[in-house]
Design an enzyme around this catalytic site. Structure first.
Site, PDB file in Angstrom:
ATOM      1  N   ASN A  71       0.861  -1.184   0.000  1.00  0.00           N
ATOM      2  CA  ASN A  71       0.000   0.000   0.000  1.00  0.00           C
ATOM      3  C   ASN A  71       0.897   1.233   0.000  1.00  0.00           C
ATOM      4  O   ASN A  71       1.366   1.649  -1.052  1.00  0.00           O
ATOM      5  CB  ASN A  71      -0.927  -0.049   1.221  1.00  0.00           C
ATOM      6  CG  ASN A  71      -1.721   1.233   1.415  1.00  0.00           C
ATOM      7  OD1 ASN A  71      -2.370   1.714   0.483  1.00  0.00           O
ATOM      8  ND2 ASN A  71      -1.647   1.822   2.596  1.00  0.00           N
ATOM      9  N   GLU A  72       1.164   1.791   1.161  1.00  0.00           N
ATOM     10  CA  GLU A  72       2.088   2.933   1.239  1.00  0.00           C
ATOM     11  C   GLU A  72       3.373   2.404   1.884  1.00  0.00           C
ATOM     12  O   GLU A  72       3.607   2.553   3.081  1.00  0.00           O
ATOM     13  CB  GLU A  72       1.455   4.069   2.053  1.00  0.00           C
ATOM     14  CG  GLU A  72       0.235   4.630   1.334  1.00  0.00           C
ATOM     15  CD  GLU A  72      -0.404   5.855   1.995  1.00  0.00           C
ATOM     16  OE1 GLU A  72      -0.143   6.113   3.197  1.00  0.00           O
ATOM     17  OE2 GLU A  72      -1.168   6.551   1.304  1.00  0.00           O
ATOM     18  N   GLU A  82      -5.673   6.027  -4.276  1.00  0.00           N
ATOM     19  CA  GLU A  82      -6.286   6.818  -3.199  1.00  0.00           C
ATOM     20  C   GLU A  82      -6.244   8.268  -3.619  1.00  0.00           C
ATOM     21  O   GLU A  82      -5.169   8.809  -3.905  1.00  0.00           O
ATOM     22  CB  GLU A  82      -5.549   6.624  -1.869  1.00  0.00           C
ATOM     23  CG  GLU A  82      -5.739   5.234  -1.303  1.00  0.00           C
ATOM     24  CD  GLU A  82      -5.117   5.041   0.086  1.00  0.00           C
ATOM     25  OE1 GLU A  82      -4.948   6.036   0.829  1.00  0.00           O
ATOM     26  OE2 GLU A  82      -4.802   3.884   0.406  1.00  0.00           O
ATOM     27  N   GLN A  99     -13.052   7.758   0.665  1.00  0.00           N
ATOM     28  CA  GLN A  99     -13.443   6.366   0.605  1.00  0.00           C
ATOM     29  C   GLN A  99     -14.945   6.258   0.337  1.00  0.00           C
ATOM     30  O   GLN A  99     -15.609   7.275   0.181  1.00  0.00           O
ATOM     31  CB  GLN A  99     -13.073   5.675   1.914  1.00  0.00           C
ATOM     32  CG  GLN A  99     -11.579   5.676   2.181  1.00  0.00           C
ATOM     33  CD  GLN A  99     -11.166   4.731   3.299  1.00  0.00           C
ATOM     34  OE1 GLN A  99     -11.971   3.969   3.841  1.00  0.00           O
ATOM     35  NE2 GLN A  99      -9.870   4.794   3.659  1.00  0.00           N
TER      36      GLN A  99
END
Ligand code: AHR
Length: 506
Positions: A194-195, A315, A364
């Site tokens: 992810n990050e 994102e 989200q």
């Protein structure tokens, strides 16, 4: 709803112009071959965070809140209307502490685990693998699983993928059947990391690149695209290193970028009650994403000139200071007209770079950050962002057409008018226009089009921070738009201040 829409239309027409009218012009190249806008650009992200899933999507079969096999009926029905093309789950930062085996099998026997990243919330794991894939099927969405690379090894993810996709008689396939699902599910995307530069392990690109090679080796299978955990913002070095060292082991690479009005993570800015300076800064920082996409595209083009590997903006969205009185770790924020125009601005950017941007996921889906939907117990309200997604639906899978626009800047470096256009599968031309000037209406003259029928909708409101609430859900909702007409072979569009207009030309 029809009455509310009419009220909003009258409101839009009544919005006073404080100064003169902005005049802009543009040309749409309808003869161009164009580039397909991947429907996945309209994807969403649902993380196990606050009430993003528990309470927002999932209430359980025994809840007094009307539900379909445990999913809130009101939320499911609202999302079905958006035709959500893909859902990313379970994180986010949460992905890197998630162990899938905690959330399968009889719900009564699942362990309670700690959500270290989001307020140490005790997670009951009632929404797990079976519930996610069932939810995606209910919505008709593709599936994007971000696996745990930060705190688990590749074997755990290999097992997870086997549990989900194996049609034979392995022990894990039998386990899935024992848990109520006979047929394998379709797994469209797997996110490797992810990050990784942050909550995934604070790694350097040079440290992560060999991990991508290793994970990619074990996780690749037909029908599933692998997305390497990409950069934040303008970290082009990250993209360059991954492309140069690992590109044979992944299909696409991600990018995360959030719009903070102040650009300061310590004090991001308020979601409501903001002044015009904050409005302006928000749009400038949103438009900055375009420069970043160009930079990452250039880094990728060095190695992939044919643009077979996509940049997935996994994102994106606004991130404000949390709503006072809420748990700061649950990322609860209000959603206003500004957010709808930010969404539109992002969509227009994605369309302009549709050759490289093959997907995107707003952060989200429900109750968290720039959400489509807010819930509170049994109550539910659709946000202005929801309506922006709804209005842009004709662009899913349409062919983006080149648009040239001449517009005055509303503020230094921030054009007042932004336009996107596409040819739909039905041959119709779809045009979306934003006027981010909060004070002045605008007149846009568009050429290059063949006069015909016009159908339009508008999203606007009286104030910059107008929003929908449980008590008044119809403050920012689409209304029929009659401000476009053919004049001397040109399409003339009269836009109120701070508005989004979407037109279909037949
Ligand atoms: O969307 C909220 C968080 O933002 C995600 O968990 C993380 O990936 C990002 O920092």
């Amino acid at each position: 709803m029809a009455i509310r829409m009419m009220a909003a239309a009258l409101l839009a027409l009544a919005t006073p112009a404080l100064a003169g009218t902005v005049t802009a012009s543009g040309t749409i190249d309808t003869a161009a071959k164009g580039v397909r806008i991947a429907p996945e650009i309209y994807g969403q992200f649902a993380e196990q965070l606050g009430s993003g899933i528990t309470g927002g999507i999932w209430v359980g079969e025994d809840s007094s809140i009307p539900n379909i096999r445990g999913y809130r009926r009101d939320v499911v029905e609202a999302l079905q209307k958006l035709h959500v093309p893909v859902i990313r789950w379970p994180g986010g930062c949460y992905a890197d502490i998630y162990h899938w085996r905690d959330a399968i099998g009889p719900r009564g026997s699942r362990p309670v685990t700690l959500n270290k990243w989001w307020g140490n919330k005790e997670e009951d794991n009632q929404f797990g693998t079976n519930e996610f894939f069932d939810f995606a099927e209910l919505l008709g969405s593709k599936t994007y699983l971000n696996v745990n690379v930060g705190s688990a090894g590749p074997a755990e993810s290999m097992d997870w993928i086997e549990y989900i996709t194996h049609g034979g008689n392995s022990t894990l396939a039998k386990l899935r059947r024992a848990n109520g699902r006979d047929k394998p599910w379709k797994l469209d995307y797997v996110g490797i990391g992810n990050e990784m530069w942050g909550c995934g392990g604070n790694l350097r690109a040079e440290e992560f690149a060999p991990m991508v090679r290793r994970w990619g080796t074990f996780l690749k299978q037909d029908g599933t695209r692998l997305i390497a955990g990409g950069a934040t913002g303008s970290d082009y070095h990250w993209t360059d290193v991954l492309m140069s060292e690992s590109r044979a082991r992944f299909d696409d690479i991600s990018l995360h970028y959030y719009t903070l009005p102040t650009g300061d993570w310590g004090k991001k800015g308020s979601a409501i009650g903001f002044d015009e300076a904050a409005w302006t800064a928000t749009f400038k920082r949103t438009r900055a994403l375009e420069t970043m996409i160009v930079g990452h595209d250039a880094a990728m083009t060095k190695y992939d000139p044919e643009k077979k590997q996509g940049l997935i903006v996994a994102e994106w969205g606004t991130w404000y200071d949390p709503t006072p009185g809420t748990n700061a770790a649950y990322l609860v924020q209000e959603n206003t007209l500004r957010d709808a125009l930010v969404a539109a601005t992002n969509f227009n950017i994605f369309h302009r770079h549709a050759d490289r941007v093959h997907g995107a996921n707003i952060a989200q889906m429900v109750n968290v950050l720039q959400a489509m939907i807010h819930t509170d117990g049994a109550r539910m309200v659709l946000t202005p962002t929801y309506w922006a997604f709804l209005l842009y639906q004709p662009f899913q899978g349409a062919t983006a057409l080149p648009v040239g626009v001449t517009t005055p800047d509303y503020a230094e470096g921030l054009p007042a008018i932004d336009v996107t256009a596409a040819r739909g599968a039905d041959g119709k031309i779809h045009v979306a226009i934003t006027n981010v000037d909060p004070n002045n209406p605008a007149t846009l003259n568009l050429s290059g089009l063949k006069p015909g029928t016009i159908a339009g909708q508008i999203l606007t409101a009286k104030t910059m921070d107008a929003r929908n609430s449980y008590a008044a859900p119809g403050i920012v909702v689409p209304a029929a738009f009659a401000g476009a007409s053919w004049q001397g072979g040109k399409l003339v569009v009269k836009l109120p201040a701070k508005s989004l207009v979407v037109l279909t030309l037949g």
